[in-house]
Scaffold this active site. Structure first.
Site, mmCIF file in Angstrom:
data_model
loop_
_atom_site.group_PDB
_atom_site.id
_atom_site.type_symbol
_atom_site.label_atom_id
_atom_site.label_comp_id
_atom_site.label_asym_id
_atom_site.label_seq_id
_atom_site.Cartn_x
_atom_site.Cartn_y
_atom_site.Cartn_z
ATOM 1 N N ASP A 74 0.848 -1.203 0.000
ATOM 2 C CA ASP A 74 0.000 0.000 0.000
ATOM 3 C C ASP A 74 0.881 1.250 0.000
ATOM 4 O O ASP A 74 2.046 1.213 0.411
ATOM 5 C CB ASP A 74 -0.990 0.011 1.180
ATOM 6 C CG ASP A 74 -0.314 0.006 2.553
ATOM 7 O OD1 ASP A 74 0.733 -0.652 2.696
ATOM 8 O OD2 ASP A 74 -0.846 0.671 3.470
ATOM 9 N N GLU A 140 -0.071 -0.875 5.889
ATOM 10 C CA GLU A 140 1.020 -0.363 6.712
ATOM 11 C C GLU A 140 0.889 1.144 6.850
ATOM 12 O O GLU A 140 1.070 1.694 7.928
ATOM 13 C CB GLU A 140 2.382 -0.704 6.083
ATOM 14 C CG GLU A 140 3.545 -0.637 7.066
ATOM 15 C CD GLU A 140 4.139 0.753 7.224
ATOM 16 O OE1 GLU A 140 4.845 0.992 8.201
ATOM 17 O OE2 GLU A 140 3.897 1.618 6.362
HETATM 18 ZN ZN LIG Z 1 6.775 2.210 4.167
#
Ligand SMILES: [Zn+2]
Length: 383
Positions: A74, A140
């Site tokens: 992501d 994340e």
């Molecule tokens: Zn990163």
């Protein structure tokens, strides 16, 4: 070939995987890893109040030791797309750089590790004493609730064990070979609300102004440094990030005043201990207040040892630089993985991460692939 680091990095960047979207990124990885002989497990996790997130765990080999590479596909928002000089998801090459959202943080590093694995398996004829795995999440940059922590729970349930993990975050501030991270500071967000009684500014005796009390309370927690730092950590820091009253007039004493702050703390503190200290400090003022605390990660630290030495040797062997081992910067998913095995972080140069025109040098992609290959070679010494 998609196991070439540049081609794979470009294919990944072309997937618009702004958290929590996957944009097809994990399917590309799954295909590349499947061709190399990895067994891939795709997992979608959900939790109340959060978006569903896709994750991938891939492994080749059944025997220990299991070397794991961890990362995220992501990316953060592109921000003002018009200020980019290229389409952020076109993966264009300009001069000797690859541009695009995620190039540095951290699709480029994932591509390098896949390419390094391909070379390693090719050299070793797929016979090596152990396993290589990849733990790749799509959560994340977001709340990190349905990502790495959940995959690790799943792995525990399946009896999957890890013996060393390299996280591919862009740890180098300016040049490749500058920094390996062996820990991270913890992060605590606080919101302090002080209640008063609204009234006319000309009749303060009939009101109770919360603003001076809020200022006194903030003064109490910022009067002294939290600590002096340690050998591997910079000093902890409390930063007041906002003070809000929302009052637009001159003649009214407001009902409430609010402040927000963030503490980045080293391993001489824990989130619980800091919360106790904050409450004791605020209690001492005899004010009516409310304190909301969120600890997004505790500080952690893997003492320099065999694993960090292995990574450092690979880095200096390829770049000719001696990397610093430190714990600076924000938090990362290494905070979850460190409960399972020794963990270090090394990736590309982060100078442009989260910025307009995020980019990496093409030569760095090649060098990082070589570094990751040397890490694998060092982790699985040829007999
Ligand atoms: Zn990163």
């Amino acid at each position: 070939m998609i196991t070439d680091s540049l081609d794979l990095a470009r294919a990944l960047i072309r997937c618009p995987s702004v958290t929590p979207e996957d944009g097809g990124a994990l399917a590309i990885l799954e295909e590349a890893l499947g061709k190399l002989g990895f067994t891939c497990h795709r997992m979608t996790f959900s939790a109340p109040g959060t978006s569903d997130v896709e994750n991938l765990y891939a492994r080749i080999g059944d025997a220990p030791p299991n070397f794991c590479f961890a990362g995220h596909t992501d990316v953060v928002q592109v921000g003002d797309a018009k200020s980019w000089s290229v389409d952020p998801f076109a993966a264009e090459i300009v001069g000797n750089r690859l541009l695009g959202r995620g190039a540095a943080d951290m699709k480029g590093a994932i591509a390098c590790f896949v390419a390094a694995s391909a070379r390693f398996l090719d050299q070793r004829d797929e016979n090596f004493p152990g396993s290589i795995s990849l733990l790749i999440t799509g959560d994340e940059e977001g709340p990190a609730v349905n990502g790495t922590a959940r995959v690790l729970d799943w792995m525990k349930d399946c009896g999957e064990t890890l013996d060393g993990c390299l996280v591919g975050e862009p740890t180098n501030p300016e040049y490749l070979g500058e920094t390996i991270k062996i820990g991270r500071r913890g992060s605590l967000n606080g919101r302090l609300t002080v209640m008063g009684t609204q009234g006319h500014a000309a009749y303060p005796q009939r009101a109770d102004n919360p603003i001076p009390r809020l200022l006194r309370m903030l003064d109490l927690i910022t009067a002294k440094p939290l600590d002096e730092g340690t050998e591997h950590f910079q000093p902890s820091n409390l930063e007041i990030t906002s003070v809000d009253v929302g009052n637009h007039v001159h003649n009214v004493i407001p009902t409430r005043a609010e402040a927000r702050f963030n503490i980045r703390f080293n391993d001489t503190h824990s989130g619980d201990e800091l919360e106790r200290w904050l409450r004791e400090s605020f209690d001492s003022t005899d004010s009516d207040y409310q304190l909301d605390i969120e600890v997004s990660g505790e500080s952690f630290f893997t003492p320099p040892g065999d694993f960090s030495k292995l990574v450092a040797n690979a880095v200096s062997g390829v770049t000719g630089k001696t990397p610093a081992l430190n714990t600076s910067g924000g938090t990362s998913d290494a905070r979850f993985i460190r409960h399972f095995c020794p963990v270090a972080e090394f990736g590309l140069v982060g100078a442009t991460m989260h910025k307009t025109d995020e980019s990496v040098a093409l030569e760095d992609l090649e060098a990082l692939t070589e570094i990751y290959l040397r890490v694998l070679d060092g982790f699985f010494p040829a007999s």
